[in-house]
Motif scaffolding. Structure first.
Motif, mmCIF file in Angstrom:
data_model
loop_
_atom_site.group_PDB
_atom_site.id
_atom_site.type_symbol
_atom_site.label_atom_id
_atom_site.label_comp_id
_atom_site.label_asym_id
_atom_site.label_seq_id
_atom_site.Cartn_x
_atom_site.Cartn_y
_atom_site.Cartn_z
ATOM 1 N N LYS A 24 -8.430 -3.405 3.727
ATOM 2 C CA LYS A 24 -8.311 -2.388 3.026
ATOM 3 C C LYS A 24 -7.812 -1.070 3.820
ATOM 4 O O LYS A 24 -7.136 -0.368 3.302
ATOM 5 C CB LYS A 24 -9.573 -2.287 2.042
ATOM 6 C CG LYS A 24 -9.930 -3.459 1.247
ATOM 7 C CD LYS A 24 -11.352 -3.317 0.658
ATOM 8 C CE LYS A 24 -11.476 -2.020 -0.491
ATOM 9 N NZ LYS A 24 -10.820 -2.545 -1.604
ATOM 10 N N ASP A 28 -4.331 1.065 3.502
ATOM 11 C CA ASP A 28 -4.526 2.709 3.393
ATOM 12 C C ASP A 28 -3.581 3.142 4.329
ATOM 13 O O ASP A 28 -2.893 4.169 4.162
ATOM 14 C CB ASP A 28 -5.828 3.028 3.334
ATOM 15 C CG ASP A 28 -6.632 3.155 2.317
ATOM 16 O OD1 ASP A 28 -5.899 2.788 1.053
ATOM 17 O OD2 ASP A 28 -7.934 2.745 2.410
ATOM 18 N N LEU A 31 0.613 2.491 3.997
ATOM 19 C CA LEU A 31 1.141 3.325 3.066
ATOM 20 C C LEU A 31 1.628 4.726 3.463
ATOM 21 O O LEU A 31 2.598 5.175 2.600
ATOM 22 C CB LEU A 31 0.064 3.419 1.944
ATOM 23 C CG LEU A 31 -0.202 2.147 0.957
ATOM 24 C CD1 LEU A 31 -1.356 2.292 0.155
ATOM 25 C CD2 LEU A 31 1.250 1.997 0.298
ATOM 26 N N ALA A 37 5.543 2.307 2.654
ATOM 27 C CA ALA A 37 5.402 3.045 1.172
ATOM 28 C C ALA A 37 6.241 2.389 0.183
ATOM 29 O O ALA A 37 5.906 2.544 -1.118
ATOM 30 C CB ALA A 37 5.562 4.472 1.577
ATOM 31 N N GLY A 41 4.682 0.139 -2.486
ATOM 32 C CA GLY A 41 4.768 1.007 -3.713
ATOM 33 C C GLY A 41 5.328 0.202 -5.048
ATOM 34 O O GLY A 41 4.867 0.431 -6.105
ATOM 35 N N THR A 46 -2.334 -1.251 -3.509
ATOM 36 C CA THR A 46 -2.898 -0.330 -2.914
ATOM 37 C C THR A 46 -4.472 -1.094 -2.089
ATOM 38 O O THR A 46 -4.492 -2.361 -2.487
ATOM 39 C CB THR A 46 -3.478 0.780 -3.616
ATOM 40 O OG1 THR A 46 -4.512 0.120 -4.451
ATOM 41 C CG2 THR A 46 -2.488 1.590 -4.417
ATOM 42 N N SER A 47 -5.098 -0.539 -1.474
ATOM 43 C CA SER A 47 -6.324 -1.001 -0.961
ATOM 44 C C SER A 47 -7.322 -1.633 -2.146
ATOM 45 O O SER A 47 -8.030 -2.510 -1.916
ATOM 46 C CB SER A 47 -7.079 -0.224 0.060
ATOM 47 O OG SER A 47 -7.467 1.047 -0.535
ATOM 48 N N ASP A 48 -7.183 -1.016 -3.141
ATOM 49 C CA ASP A 48 -8.053 -1.410 -4.480
ATOM 50 C C ASP A 48 -7.485 -2.756 -4.930
ATOM 51 O O ASP A 48 -8.189 -3.458 -5.588
ATOM 52 C CB ASP A 48 -7.811 -0.434 -5.409
ATOM 53 C CG ASP A 48 -8.621 0.792 -5.305
ATOM 54 O OD1 ASP A 48 -9.774 0.987 -4.494
ATOM 55 O OD2 ASP A 48 -7.996 1.693 -5.685
ATOM 56 N N SER A 49 -6.396 -3.284 -4.519
ATOM 57 C CA SER A 49 -5.716 -4.724 -4.846
ATOM 58 C C SER A 49 -6.515 -5.795 -4.180
ATOM 59 O O SER A 49 -6.464 -7.095 -4.415
ATOM 60 C CB SER A 49 -4.342 -4.805 -4.434
ATOM 61 O OG SER A 49 -3.702 -3.775 -4.983
#
Length: 431
Positions: A24, A28, A31, A37, A41, A46-49
């Motif tokens: 994660k 971050d 990106l 990016a 993008g 994102t890291s939440d994925s």
């Protein structure tokens, strides 16, 4: 026994938690680079994925072509003032690939190499001689800083000048040495030519080999010639350099440091994961690099995960010695062939040396496979005996690669020698 016991013997469940946390963080950081990016993008990643290790498959692959397209700094994810060193490839087929490092990255790299060297018994009482090229080639500085971190007396001999290498070995009492396999064999020859039996007249005990594919037969021959234990090393400049994976003293596979790299083995055609134990392409994601993280990098190296636990007690999984590269394979008359298949057979003959050259050429309308291989030093020049040996080698090769090559036995020392990676294949066919 362990350089970092809390990491080397970490429970698998704890290791996976660490991998998710670091993955994660790596996303971050990535990106912030122009390349990631854009491609992350576009997919809304994102890291939440990421919530599990398996979620790595949501990410797109990164390739050498991407590094070349975004040359030189399109994958750098930090302010350039934080970059303290870069390494690059030769760039003989286009833009070179450039890898940038922060001070944190260099410190972690040195620590990993020290961990590897400690694993095979090298200590601060050893004299370590490095025969790798320095400069842009990562094998020089990678092992240099790792050995210094370990506290060993380090001899930065660099590549080539074999007589000087021999002098250093004898004068400085070298106990451990790093060399690519083909050069380790050459070094043994030079030692004997100088009247020095490395098994009796030197203090050599440990050899680190890597950087070019080799067979178990070649490793055993090197061990016999030098009177050492030879340990396999795996690294690549895109992953910083040496220190990605390393054998322990059991010599039964290379422990890949999973606190720093997330490993996948995929089918190079379907790009789907293969089961443990099956050969596929190694894909690596950096987990502890700040300046230029790489996500799902396709190494093109072919290997497999060795199932089961290692008796050494380390919990990081093992990969097998590299079987070659997916892009090293050549096709002759519809047959897929890897140079390692040919080497495996040649080194089973004690009458032969270790230097060989594979040539592919179109003669008439047919592609022909020719193999020149040097004879050993003491073999006979009796014609009938040479004919019998040639026929036996040809027969064994046909059984292995499913077509009949033209085998030519040549005098020892007649094929080109190289202080760098050996050139094993010349494809002279018109493209």
């Amino acid at each position: 026994m362990y350089y970092q016991p809390e990491i080397e013997t970490i429970k698998r469940s704890e290791l996976q938690k660490l991998q998710v946390k670091r993955l994660k963080r790596s996303i971050d950081i990535a990106l912030h680079s122009p390349f990631y990016a854009k491609i992350l993008g576009e997919k809304g990643i994102t890291s939440d994925s990421i919530s599990t290790v398996e979620d790595i498959r949501k990410l797109p692959f990164t390739t050498k072509a991407d590094l070349r397209e975004y040359y030189p700094f399109g994958l750098v994810a930090t302010d350039m003032k934080n970059v303290v060193r870069l390494h690059s490839s030769s760039g003989t087929t286009g833009n070179p690939t450039v890898i940038c490092h922060s001070q944190h990255d260099l410190d972690q790299w040195a620590n990993r190499v020290a961990r590897c060297m400690y694993m095979v018994g090298i200590r601060n009482t050893d004299v370590f001689q490095n025969t790798s090229g320095y400069g842009m080639f990562t094998g020089g500085l990678g092992f240099q800083y790792g050995a210094e971190r370990l506290g060993a007396l380090t001899v930065p001999a660099a590549a080539g000048n074999s007589l000087r290498q021999v002098k250093f070995i004898t004068d400085f009492g070298t106990t451990a040495i790093h060399a690519i396999p083909s050069y380790a064999t050459r070094l043994a020859e030079v030692l004997f030519e100088c009247g020095i039996d490395p098994r009796k007249d030197t203090k050599l005990k440990t050899l680190i080999i890597g950087a070019e594919p080799h067979t178990e037969e070649q490793r055993k021959r090197i061990e016999e010639l030098l009177g050492v234990k030879a340990y396999n090393s795996f690294g690549m400049s895109e992953m910083s350099g040496p220190g990605v994976a390393f054998e322990c003293t059991y010599q039964n596979g290379l422990h890949l440091w999973e606190d720093c790299f997330l490993m996948e083995i995929i089918d190079p055609e379907t790009l789907e994961p293969v089961p443990d134990g099956e050969i596929g392409e190694l894909v690596l994601t950096t987990l502890d690099r700040d300046a230029m993280p790489l996500l799902r990098y396709r190494t093109r190296d072919l290997t497999r995960i060795i199932p089961g636990e290692c008796p050494c007690g380390r919990t990081h999984r093992r990969i097998d010695r590299l079987k070659g590269r997916s892009d090293d394979m050549f096709i002759v008359k519809g047959v897929n062939i890897f140079p390692m298949q040919i080497e495996k057979i040649l080194l089973q003959f004690k009458e032969l040396g270790t230097n060989y050259l594979i040539t592919i050429e179109t003669i008439g309308n047919n592609d022909e496979l020719m193999i020149d291989v040097e004879l050993g030093e003491l073999f006979t020049d009796d014609y009938s005996q040479l004919q019998r040996l040639t026929k036996e080698i040809t027969h064994r090769l046909k059984d292995e690669i499913l077509l009949t090559p033209k085998v030519k036995l040549v005098d020892r020392g007649s094929l080109p020698q190289s202080d760098g990676k050996a050139v094993r294949v010349k494809d002279l066919r018109k493209k």
